[in-house]
Write an enzyme that holds these catalytic residues in place. Structure first.
Site, PDB file in Angstrom:
ATOM      1  N   GLY A  30       0.833  -1.206   0.000  1.00  0.00           N
ATOM      2  CA  GLY A  30       0.000   0.000   0.000  1.00  0.00           C
ATOM      3  C   GLY A  30       0.858   1.243   0.000  1.00  0.00           C
ATOM      4  N   GLY A  32       0.189   5.531   0.616  1.00  0.00           N
ATOM      5  CA  GLY A  32      -0.694   6.676   0.785  1.00  0.00           C
ATOM      6  C   GLY A  32       0.133   7.947   0.771  1.00  0.00           C
ATOM      7  CG  ASP A 142      -8.709   9.393   5.762  1.00  0.00           C
ATOM      8  OD1 ASP A 142      -9.607   9.731   4.949  1.00  0.00           O
ATOM      9  OD2 ASP A 142      -7.555   9.112   5.394  1.00  0.00           O
TER      10      ASP A 142
END
Ligand code: ADP
Ligand code: MG
Length: 427
Positions: A30, A32, A142
């Site tokens: 991942g 971000g 979030d």
């Protein structure tokens, strides 16, 4: 593993030698804005098959943000679908948070395949996680599918990514413990939100009038013009009486009196498309209800099989899209409760959520079902289609309660878990 990722992994080994001592990084899973996440296993214990997720936080990240993320994982994690933490390693400005590896699907890959029962389980488990953190007065800020990991086979869930969280046991950017009941985001959130001054009246022009959905996009409602107006005074009660003090109320200009006012600060951390109306309208007082809104937006995505549902280029556009779903009146009334005058170019009625969602979902499912892109893993598309033709009305009642534009009356996680959609519509 591609060369560039191999290079990144080597760089990480170098920046935190302890990682290289203990872990074998297998892949990157991942990335971000503030971190990269890797999958790893223990280097010296080949018999241990458990995998770990290593979240390398970018060295430029504010230390308060890192500290808050760790505090949340430590204090709240490890139960009720909230991700826990195993270990944290730091070398100079490099920090890696070590968590259990949680195998998960990508939301967009399974959205069309979800049945109503699966949607119910998903939402219930998300609310369980939110109830846990909200009990500790932490706002995640979030909430969205990529921060709520879902393992379809094991029916397991994990809320991750507390990088934007705020709450009383967290600290703000000046290193101060957050004392006030008004939460201060740990992120870069306290920024002046508008070139204009305090207590902005947002004018949202929506044109053309819209009652129809475009086939492929959820809500193509162009905004022709956007401007800010200024109204005086700050409290939700009484600002209209004080309007005599300035001469720009309701006019497309800002008078000198209002220019002299202080900028209004309000947290706006989060992801486009998931921000609640009170965030979009810069209410300085925000609470855990912002997470429920984001979870409601996720529910809306599931029910309509559209992700993301709101494709917001900016806050005003997002607000216009929300208004076109919930209707003008409800949004104008809600804005009043937190002291904002919302002036709209036209009055829009609320959409019927059930009709809207099911129309969108059926068009999505009919284009995907039977086509080659349809996953062969789904053996009973008939069952799936059937489940969506019999959605209990309670689902849409809960959706409306989560997408209440008024944060004061919006359902809480605890209340939502007692909603008939969960208690009376069992699988
Ligand atoms: P960011 O702040 O960069 O968004 P996240 O904590 O959300 O960081 O992690 C980014 C992505 O990494 C997540 O969306 C998820 O796909 C993956 N990820 C994060 N934590 C884990 C974990 N414990 N196990 C497996 N994957 C994870
Ligand atoms: Mg994330």
């Amino acid at each position: 593993v591609p060369y560039d990722i191999q290079d990144e992994i080597s760089a990480l080994y170098k920046s935190i030698p302890e990682i290289a001592n203990h872990f074998l990084i297998l892949d990157k899973i991942g990335e971000g804005a503030f971190s990269s996440v890797y999958q790893a296993r223990l280097k010296h214990y080949p018999e241990v098959t458990e995998m770990f997720a290593l979240k390398h936080i970018l060295p430029t990240t504010h230390p308060a943000r890192i500290e808050n993320e760790l505090r949340c994982l430590l204090k709240l994690g490890g139960q009720d679908n909230v991700m826990g933490v195993k270990l944290c390693l730091r070398n100079r400005d490099n920090v890696v948070i070590v968590m259990d590896y949680f195998a998960h699907e990508r939301f967009q890959d399974i959205l069309n395949l979800m049945s109503v029962n699966e949607a119910r389980d998903y939402m219930k488990n998300l609310l369980v996680a939110l109830k846990r953190i909200h009990q500790h007065k932490v706002i995640h800020r979030d909430v969205k599918p990529s921060n709520f990991l879902y393992n379809r086979n094991k029916k397991q869930y994990a809320l991750v990514d507390f990088g934007l969280a705020s709450g009383h046991f967290l600290i703000d950017r000046e290193g101060e413990k957050q004392k006030t009941s008004t939460p201060v985001s740990a992120s870069n959130a306290r920024v002046p939100l508008s070139p204009s001054k305090a207590n902005i009246t947002q004018t949202v022009k929506i044109s053309p009038p819209v009652n129809k959905f475009h086939e492929s996009t959820p809500l193509p409602r162009p905004i022709k013009k956007q401007s800010s107006f200024c109204v005086p005074a700050s409290s939700s009660a009484g600002f209209l009486e004080k309007s005599g003090l300035c001469n720009c109320l309701g006019k497309p200009k800002i008078c000198s009196l209002c220019i002299a006012r202080k900028n209004q600060m309000a947290p706006r951390a989060g992801t486009a498309g998931f921000r609640a109306p009170e965030v979009l309208l810069k209410s300085p007082e925000q609470d855990t209800a912002v997470d429920i809104w984001a979870a409601g937006t996720t529910f809306l995505s599931i029910l309509s099989a559209r992700y993301p549902f709101f494709r917001a280029q900016d806050d005003t556009n997002h607000l216009a899209q929300i208004i076109s779903v919930l209707g003008s009146a409800a949004c104008v009334e809600a804005a009043k409760t937190f002291g904002k005058v919302l002036t709209l170019s036209e009055n829009l009625p609320p959409l019927d959520l059930r009709t809207t969602c099911l129309k969108l979902r059926s068009s999505q499912m009919s284009t995907r079902l039977g086509s080659s892109s349809f996953s062969p893993a789904v053996q009973h598309p008939d069952d799936l289609v059937h489940s969506w033709s019999n959605v209990p009305p309670e689902a849409f009642d809960l959706l409306a309660r989560m997408l209440d534009p008024n944060p004061c009356t919006r359902i809480t996680a605890e209340e939502a878990l007692r909603h008939p959609f969960f208690t009376e519509c069992g699988a």
